[in-house]
Write a protein that holds these residues in place. Sequence first.
Motif, PDB file in Angstrom:
ATOM      1  N   SER A 124     -10.279  -8.046   6.950  1.00 26.23           N
ATOM      2  CA  SER A 124     -10.256  -6.958   7.939  1.00 26.23           C
ATOM      3  C   SER A 124     -11.600  -6.876   8.655  1.00 26.23           C
ATOM      4  O   SER A 124     -12.279  -5.851   8.645  1.00 26.23           O
TER       5      SER A 124
ATOM      6  N   GLU B  97       0.815  -1.224   0.000  1.00 25.43           N
ATOM      7  CA  GLU B  97       0.000   0.000   0.000  1.00 25.43           C
ATOM      8  C   GLU B  97       0.842   1.266   0.000  1.00 25.43           C
ATOM      9  O   GLU B  97       0.796   2.054   0.952  1.00 25.43           O
TER      10      GLU B  97
ATOM     11  N   GLU C 128      -2.699  -1.218  16.459  1.00 23.32           N
ATOM     12  CA  GLU C 128      -3.797  -1.153  15.489  1.00 23.32           C
ATOM     13  C   GLU C 128      -5.102  -1.786  16.019  1.00 23.32           C
ATOM     14  O   GLU C 128      -5.651  -2.710  15.395  1.00 23.32           O
TER      15      GLU C 128
ATOM     16  N   TRP D  78      -6.652 -10.712   6.381  1.00 26.01           N
ATOM     17  CA  TRP D  78      -6.047  -9.863   7.415  1.00 26.01           C
ATOM     18  C   TRP D  78      -6.767 -10.161   8.715  1.00 26.01           C
ATOM     19  O   TRP D  78      -7.888  -9.723   8.859  1.00 26.01           O
TER      20      TRP D  78
ATOM     21  N   PHE E 112      -8.550  -8.113  14.485  1.00 24.74           N
ATOM     22  CA  PHE E 112      -8.689  -8.699  13.150  1.00 24.74           C
ATOM     23  C   PHE E 112      -8.467 -10.213  13.098  1.00 24.74           C
ATOM     24  O   PHE E 112      -8.926 -10.869  12.168  1.00 24.74           O
TER      25      PHE E 112
ATOM     26  N   TYR F  18      -7.886  -5.345  -0.616  1.00 28.27           N
ATOM     27  CA  TYR F  18      -9.266  -4.845  -0.450  1.00 28.27           C
ATOM     28  C   TYR F  18      -9.858  -4.238  -1.712  1.00 28.27           C
ATOM     29  O   TYR F  18     -10.619  -3.299  -1.623  1.00 28.27           O
TER      30      TYR F  18
HETATM   31  C1  GAL Z   1      -4.253  -2.498   5.510  1.00 33.31           C
HETATM   32  C2  GAL Z   1      -2.796  -2.585   5.853  1.00 33.31           C
HETATM   33  C3  GAL Z   1      -2.565  -3.474   7.051  1.00 33.31           C
HETATM   34  C4  GAL Z   1      -3.534  -3.155   8.126  1.00 33.31           C
HETATM   35  C5  GAL Z   1      -4.926  -3.353   7.602  1.00 33.31           C
HETATM   36  C6  GAL Z   1      -6.008  -3.156   8.626  1.00 33.31           C
HETATM   37  O1  GAL Z   1      -4.530  -1.355   4.807  1.00 33.31           O
HETATM   38  O2  GAL Z   1      -2.068  -3.089   4.790  1.00 33.31           O
HETATM   39  O3  GAL Z   1      -1.258  -3.313   7.510  1.00 33.31           O
HETATM   40  O4  GAL Z   1      -3.347  -1.848   8.528  1.00 33.31           O
HETATM   41  O5  GAL Z   1      -5.112  -2.440   6.573  1.00 33.31           O
HETATM   42  O6  GAL Z   1      -7.245  -3.306   8.042  1.00 33.31           O
END
Ligand code: GAL
Length: 939
Positions: A508, A430, A566, A558, A579, A484
């Motif tokens: 996620s 990303e 996080e 994820w 998650f 995503y």
């Molecule tokens: C993504 C990212 C991950 C984590 C995830 C949480 O955008 O690559 O490292 O932050 O989101 O949803």
Amino acid sequence: MQARIWALLFLCCISSLISAQDPGRNTPVREKLTLDKGWKFFKGDIPFPVVKGHRESYNNAKAGNALGAAAPNFGDMAWPIVNLPHDWAVEGAFDKAENISQSYRKRGIGWYRRQFKLDPSDRGRHLEIQFDGIATHATIWFNGMVVHRNWSGYTSMYVDITALAKYGDEMNSIAVRVDADDQEGWWYEGAGIYRHSWLVKRSPLHVITDGIFANPIKNESGWTIPAEITLANSGTQPTKADVQVSLLDATGKTVATGQTQTSVTNLGQNIARLTIKVDNPTLWSVDNPYRYWVKTIVKQGTTFVDSLTTTCGFRTIRFDADSGFYLNEKHLKLQGVCNHQDHAGVGMAVPDALWEFRLRKLKEMGVNAYRCAHNPPSVEFLDACDRMGMLVMDENRNFNTSPEYMGQLQWMVRRDRNHPSIILWSVFNEEPMQGSEQGYEMVRRMSAEVKALDTTRPVTAAMNGGLFAPHNVSKAVDVVGFNYQMHIYDRFHKENPTMKLTSSEDASAFQVRGEYKTDKGKNIIDAYDSERALWGATHRGAWKAIVERPYLAGAFVWTGFDYRGEPSPFSWPSASSFFGAMDLCGFPKTAFYIHQAQWVADKPILNMVPHWNWSADSVGKSIKVMVMSNADSVRLVLNGKPVAGQRVDTYEMNTFQVPYSPGKLEAIAYKGGKEIARTKQETTDPPVAVQLVPDRLALDGDGQDAMPITVRVVDKKGREVPTASNVVKLSIKGSGRIIGVGNGDPNSHELEKGDQRSLFNGLAQVIVQADEGIIPVELMASAEGLQPFTLRIPVRKAPLVAAVPMVRPTLQLTEWRMSPFTDSKPNPVIEIAENDMNSWLPTKAAQLQTFAEGRFALFRTSFTLTDSPGETDRTLSLKSLTGKAEVWLNNQLIFTKASEGSEAVRIPFKGMNKTYKLVVLIEAEKAKQAGFGGVVNVE
Ligand code: GAL
């Protein structure tokens, strides 16, 4: 663990990975010795002294004269000793003022110091110290010289110390300043030397670190191993090198060999290349991870100079733009998870054995692929993936094409390219530049850098946007990774029909293990797969979108495990993520069972949530029951009465509303009309006893093996009480120690080090690590009002990893200045002029001087004691003081030696925390040798 022992035994048999012996001689030609034990540690910074004045400035600019805690003679005697792997951040408490991304943990700065001695017989060998990972930025000094700076917490550091090493009584000193205030991620990164460290001793002519590339490939004419062996020569003469490569199967039998000759200049490098052909090898796959061993032997004439063994596996991989991924030409949908690298109780300092535990849990869930988000993992993790059959996306951390960062990418590929488990190199995650000309150009370069080292695996990048921009990274990679991008899967495939595609990150979704009612006021989300991040999807939704699209190679959920930091969608007091399909300890959440039902095909899967311990006022009220199964249909029975039945929905799973009545709720699964599995949730009685459930039957007494032990409480019928929250106290005896505790509650602020933990929804975990020994471990657990429990874990005799011996912490006075020789006795307390750099010359201890130009000389040094507030008994030890002498400490005569010969002298004094000036006056007959024939230490 059984597998681990066999692997170890096998490695010992082929006698080469840790320490290779010349069959004709008895000296090991290559030794890899652990440096994990016995580091002096200081949490906090030790500012460097301010350099002022001409003499100090002059000295400060000279090699070997590092100041402060980087100096070899810095007094660290009072610092506590720690062993590696070490993560100091996980030892601390949570603090709202700290960074949410780092799990509200204080990181800061720390210092590590380690002294060691080398045998004089090591003189001439090539010596390298290695650090496998330091979080986050590190500066390393060896013998007072800065030898390495590393700006990544995820790359190894290899430092050639051959030129600087000292032998015999002289001490070698490593100092490491770790700056963990810097960060490279938005997740918990720990703090400290959190992977292993080593001292590697090799012959002058040797294979360099990560110098073997021997990865089987298949073409029209069959299987070959094109081997590249990078040799270096630290000797003084150019030399020829004979290189022999043998392929050994899992039984140790040689199945193919090849040899070649090359030459290596003195202080140069060269690559020896040869190809060995292999007929009908057993293939490596996720179900049968059959490994071979490549044994490389280097000879210089008839002398055997190096030998080492690497792993390999025979497998083909192929990505197809229409139909996804193929392993050994068999279609395989990637059932992947992304993960960070911390675990409950231990943070980033994960014992090797825990990787095996985590991979075993993932395999149980049906996972066949693992994305190392967002950094290269430890080598022990990759070895476990090879051994256990897990495909890996290995990921680079820093997106930057400047030389230093390209070096990080090269290092990753060079270190990891023999692992059969690795199927993809990911160059970024990303990156905002992904949809730009600059991003494209950078990835084009990074991809070329990877290809220069390995063309057998595709390059990918995990993109979360920019995919339709005129210039974008998808055009510079071999496989496009979608983070995503569900809404564009089809459009992108349609517009780019020849591009190979995979999800690199999906789902996620949020859940808390064992919770079945969302309460956002308490930072709790139910475990029914009902909530997801705005950008993500539920576990079920994400997988459905992937399964329905054959052109997508697979999923990377994820995440497999929760991780610290996080804690989306919440913040304080939540400190770890929501998650994971499993929590921080590896206890399954509902998502685990959902994927298990979707991903495991070869055995019946049936699981049901929630627990059946609802309160009295829930009686008659409707409870949502979710059943996860890979059967055709499922039926529920409550207290012997059928409730309902449904055909299994392989994506959504099956939900039922069941009016609560205490007792037994059963789920029965059917396939082809036949019952294939049955599970139940029972209303339990209150807990009466504590229980400890070990992960394995025994520990290896090697000082490293570790295992998680589940802590739970049971009712009078022995049933686990899934709602319990008792505080459990722990104590341990025998050859083991508690190295961490956890319970998987993302909102808990209990300490992770210590000897107690409360259960969270019925469970907690204690991690026990073996000491070196064979005394069985006895782990005792007790909770108020409950029957205690003692778990006895046998500790087996196990080979120890060869180690660099620890030495008694010593302040060695190596750096001296010597006055000009005089014929008359000089004043011992004379000061050296501030601007005089030349009449008093630098000299070292452990070397005698020839008194050619006069009978007297003064030797002067200074040292600082820092370790005890009051007066402490100290000894100044001069191992071989030669000549008549006077010893003056801070302008006081403290010792006189009348004899001329060499003597070991020990002078007691009362030490305080201050700086000392030490002067030794030596008198010798003209032209005789005198002075320090040995080391000078403050003990
Ligand atoms: C993504 C990212 C991950 C984590 C995830 C949480 O955008 O690559 O490292 O932050 O989101 O949803």
